[in-house]
Design an enzyme around this catalytic site. Sequence first.
Site, PDB file in Angstrom:
ATOM      1  N   GLY A  14       0.810  -1.209   0.000  1.00  0.00           N
ATOM      2  CA  GLY A  14       0.000   0.000   0.000  1.00  0.00           C
ATOM      3  C   GLY A  14       0.845   1.262   0.000  1.00  0.00           C
ATOM      4  CB  SER A  15       4.259   1.883  -0.668  1.00  0.00           C
ATOM      5  OG  SER A  15       4.550   0.865  -1.604  1.00  0.00           O
ATOM      6  CG  LEU A  65      -1.939  -6.775  -0.676  1.00  0.00           C
ATOM      7  CD1 LEU A  65      -1.289  -6.103   0.528  1.00  0.00           C
ATOM      8  CD2 LEU A  65      -0.925  -7.610  -1.427  1.00  0.00           C
ATOM      9  CG  ASN A  91       0.759   1.438   4.817  1.00  0.00           C
ATOM     10  OD1 ASN A  91       0.462   2.116   5.793  1.00  0.00           O
ATOM     11  ND2 ASN A  91       0.384   1.775   3.581  1.00  0.00           N
ATOM     12  CB  SER A 144      -4.984   2.585  13.604  1.00  0.00           C
ATOM     13  OG  SER A 144      -5.727   3.741  13.942  1.00  0.00           O
ATOM     14  CE1 TYR A 157      -8.269   1.094   9.680  1.00  0.00           C
ATOM     15  CE2 TYR A 157      -8.562   2.528  11.597  1.00  0.00           C
ATOM     16  CZ  TYR A 157      -7.789   2.086  10.529  1.00  0.00           C
ATOM     17  OH  TYR A 157      -6.546   2.624  10.312  1.00  0.00           O
ATOM     18  CE  LYS A 161      -5.189  -0.620  10.192  1.00  0.00           C
ATOM     19  NZ  LYS A 161      -4.063  -1.048   9.327  1.00  0.00           N
ATOM     20  CB  ILE A 190      -0.662  10.838  10.355  1.00  0.00           C
ATOM     21  CG1 ILE A 190      -0.287   9.902  11.510  1.00  0.00           C
ATOM     22  CG2 ILE A 190       0.544  11.114   9.472  1.00  0.00           C
ATOM     23  CD1 ILE A 190       0.767  10.419  12.461  1.00  0.00           C
TER      24      ILE A 190
END
Length: 269
Positions: A14-15, A65, A91, A144, A157, A161, A190
């Site tokens: 996921g980059s 993925l 990620n 997260s 979610y 995580k 972030i």
Amino acid sequence: MDLKLDGKVALVTGSSKGIGEAVARGLAHEGAIVVVHGRNKAKTEEVAHDIVAKGGRAYAVIGDLTKEDEVQRLVDEGQAFVKPIDIVVNNAGGSGETEDWATTRPETWATGYDRNVLAAVRVTTRLLPSMREAKWGRVVNISSMAALMPPHKRPDYAAAKAAMIAMTASLAKAVAMDGITVNTLSPGTIHSVSLDDVFRNAAVNQGLAADAPWQEIERTVLPMFAQVPMGRVGALEEIADAVSFLVSPRASYITGANLRLDGGMWPGL
């Protein structure tokens, strides 16, 4: 400090954007050979080409993925470019629809678990044999702060995580004697493109201009979303720096840890 990453090969899932892109760029800056991954071919190749243009070494692999055959193909491609992959940063993932306990559906939980936890499992289990053979490897799972301070929205979610943190602790014990470390990084608030949009929209509702200086928007809006003693959001580069250290030989005695990158966030909302 020399992180001794020159020549190490890192796959960052996921980059093609956001946190993953920042991590890929940070690792390349430290001398690692980076395998950039995404589902959008154009965006993924753009990141890899830009890393190369700036003096780094990078390759692009494309794949979903959640599909076993595509994971196998992209891992094979990644390991064919140079040499076996030494480092994996899991990620890829993210959240789906914004649901709460009045609207949440089991299928949303299953989808979120698949794209976050099982995606990491599919990639990692395919790379562990070569790491074990080499007696050296690094795995970093991006979780997260939602896993540690779950909000009332997106419970699926937060649960997914949190599962990644548990997965990290288990795997770290299983491979410690093989010279492989496994750690989790849990970012808080972030400064990504999406967060910038959310903050600027909220600023307008508070009477500020959408194009006001970021520091002014941040000072006004951040307390509405999180209680952060440092009084600011984190930078993508700060995540990249933390990951670069965790995957380096300098962090060889750190494993099974969950590193919070949150500016001291506490559950005030």
